[in-house]
Scaffold this motif. Sequence first.
Motif, PDB file in Angstrom:
ATOM      1  N   LEU A 106       0.737  -1.201  -0.041  1.00  0.00           N
ATOM      2  CA  LEU A 106       0.045   0.079  -0.016  1.00  0.00           C
ATOM      3  C   LEU A 106       0.674   1.206  -0.033  1.00  0.00           C
ATOM      4  CD1 LEU A 106      -2.729   1.535   0.208  1.00  0.00           C
ATOM      5  CD2 LEU A 106      -2.698   0.999   2.692  1.00  0.00           C
ATOM      6  N   HIS A 107       2.051   1.386   0.743  1.00  0.00           N
ATOM      7  CA  HIS A 107       2.738   2.379   0.818  1.00  0.00           C
ATOM      8  C   HIS A 107       4.446   1.879   0.659  1.00  0.00           C
ATOM      9  CE1 HIS A 107      -0.440   3.889   3.774  1.00  0.00           C
ATOM     10  NE2 HIS A 107      -0.516   4.749   2.637  1.00  0.00           N
ATOM     11  N   TYR A 108       5.126   2.667   0.093  1.00  0.00           N
ATOM     12  CA  TYR A 108       6.477   2.411   0.039  1.00  0.00           C
ATOM     13  C   TYR A 108       7.343   2.216   1.166  1.00  0.00           C
ATOM     14  CZ  TYR A 108       8.141   7.078   1.006  1.00  0.00           C
ATOM     15  OH  TYR A 108       8.410   8.270   1.601  1.00  0.00           O
ATOM     16  N   TYR A 109       6.795   2.672   2.373  1.00  0.00           N
ATOM     17  CA  TYR A 109       7.624   2.514   3.634  1.00  0.00           C
ATOM     18  C   TYR A 109       7.196   1.277   4.737  1.00  0.00           C
ATOM     19  CZ  TYR A 109       3.855   5.649   4.888  1.00  0.00           C
ATOM     20  OH  TYR A 109       2.602   6.276   5.124  1.00  0.00           O
ATOM     21  N   GLU A 110       6.108   0.590   4.285  1.00  0.00           N
ATOM     22  CA  GLU A 110       5.452  -0.146   5.241  1.00  0.00           C
ATOM     23  C   GLU A 110       4.863  -1.560   4.477  1.00  0.00           C
ATOM     24  OE1 GLU A 110       2.544   1.872   7.772  1.00  0.00           O
ATOM     25  OE2 GLU A 110       1.211   2.048   5.909  1.00  0.00           O
ATOM     26  N   LYS A 111       4.492  -2.616   5.516  1.00  0.00           N
ATOM     27  CA  LYS A 111       4.382  -3.677   4.776  1.00  0.00           C
ATOM     28  C   LYS A 111       2.887  -3.975   4.657  1.00  0.00           C
ATOM     29  CE  LYS A 111       8.333  -6.247   6.905  1.00  0.00           C
ATOM     30  NZ  LYS A 111       8.945  -7.286   7.582  1.00  0.00           N
ATOM     31  N   LEU A 112       1.994  -3.139   4.930  1.00  0.00           N
ATOM     32  CA  LEU A 112       0.756  -3.081   4.881  1.00  0.00           C
ATOM     33  C   LEU A 112       0.334  -3.365   3.410  1.00  0.00           C
ATOM     34  CD1 LEU A 112      -1.437   0.040   6.694  1.00  0.00           C
ATOM     35  CD2 LEU A 112      -1.798  -2.338   6.841  1.00  0.00           C
TER      36      LEU A 112
END
Length: 373
Positions: A331-337
């Motif tokens: 979903l986002h470049y900085y987390e695993k969601l």
Amino acid sequence: MRAMKPTRNLMLVLCPTLVLGFLYYSSGRLHLQVWGQKSQVDADNSVFVGHVAVYDKQGFLLKLDVKLPLELQYKYGNLSKGECRPGYSEAKMTSIYPKFARPAPMFLDPNFKRLSKIGSFSPPFGIKTQEKIIDIILAETKNYGLGPELDSLSCKRCIIVGNGGILSNKSLGSKIDEYDVVVRLNEAPVSGFEKDVGSKTTMRITYPEGAIQKIERYEKSSLFVISAFKPPDIKWFRQMVFKERLRGTEGFWKSVARSVPREPEHMRILNPFFIQEAAFRFIGLPHNNGLMGRGNIPTLGTVAITMALHNCDEVAVAGFGYDMSTPHAPLHYYEKLRMSAIKESWTHNIAKEKEFLRKLVMAGVIHDLTNGI
């Protein structure tokens, strides 16, 4: 022959009346603007009735042509490759949305009460009921632009960096850093992701719930810009500007930052006109008497793009677009969601918003570096 004369006269009266009635009805539904003659229907369902340009109910041209008028082709054709093109985004925007008027200050300044379009609305669409506290904040910040160097540029190239996972592994960092103004949103980190998202931050636009909470994660220098969606946001911002202890967190839907490591001269209030214009004019969200309601708040990314259209000569985006057909994509470049984590939003209308952004990309008003819109 004489018996037929009244019938012929009646037809001569009726035919023009019927034609005029049809044109009146059609213009109301399709928003016609005459510029010639001849009729056609194109493959993309854009209609030209006698070279009559047809607009949708928001005022956008249905036939989105990426070509500029000849005089503008000549103007920009003489520039060197890669050179900033003055007024380019405005020219492109006006060609598909004739009602567009560029002048709209990026941030509020001490003369904000002269901006009539925001005076009649409470946050998020205006400043009504918040005038006194805004006066206090602006008297402390004392600065109301991007800064002397950027404000003096005759041509500004701006990029809005979204937080989408589509940025991952694209190695666009150096390309993003080439822009004069780099806008980032909410708490999206830079450190550790420079290869894909760049290292330059001109401003970070946020609201209390979206602001970075860990002081060490802030960039060393950038403008901290509040986009106020509700009255408590302005109150929170005042406490951040004056370095006061956070008091009262009622009205927030999650925890908020307790301090912002910026001096007042590096803090700004985003002009709420951009929220108003994006919601009601560009996207066509429910007006709800000018109050926040179900599905009538644009996302911060679209608000930032609207701001850039009014204040930048060229506008680009990166990291925008959610592809719901790939539920396991980040979903986002900085987390695993994952993409599947997105739920139906009470405040946003993602489908209508994407439709608006796609118009801008298709017409060449903005350049999408990650091709996600």
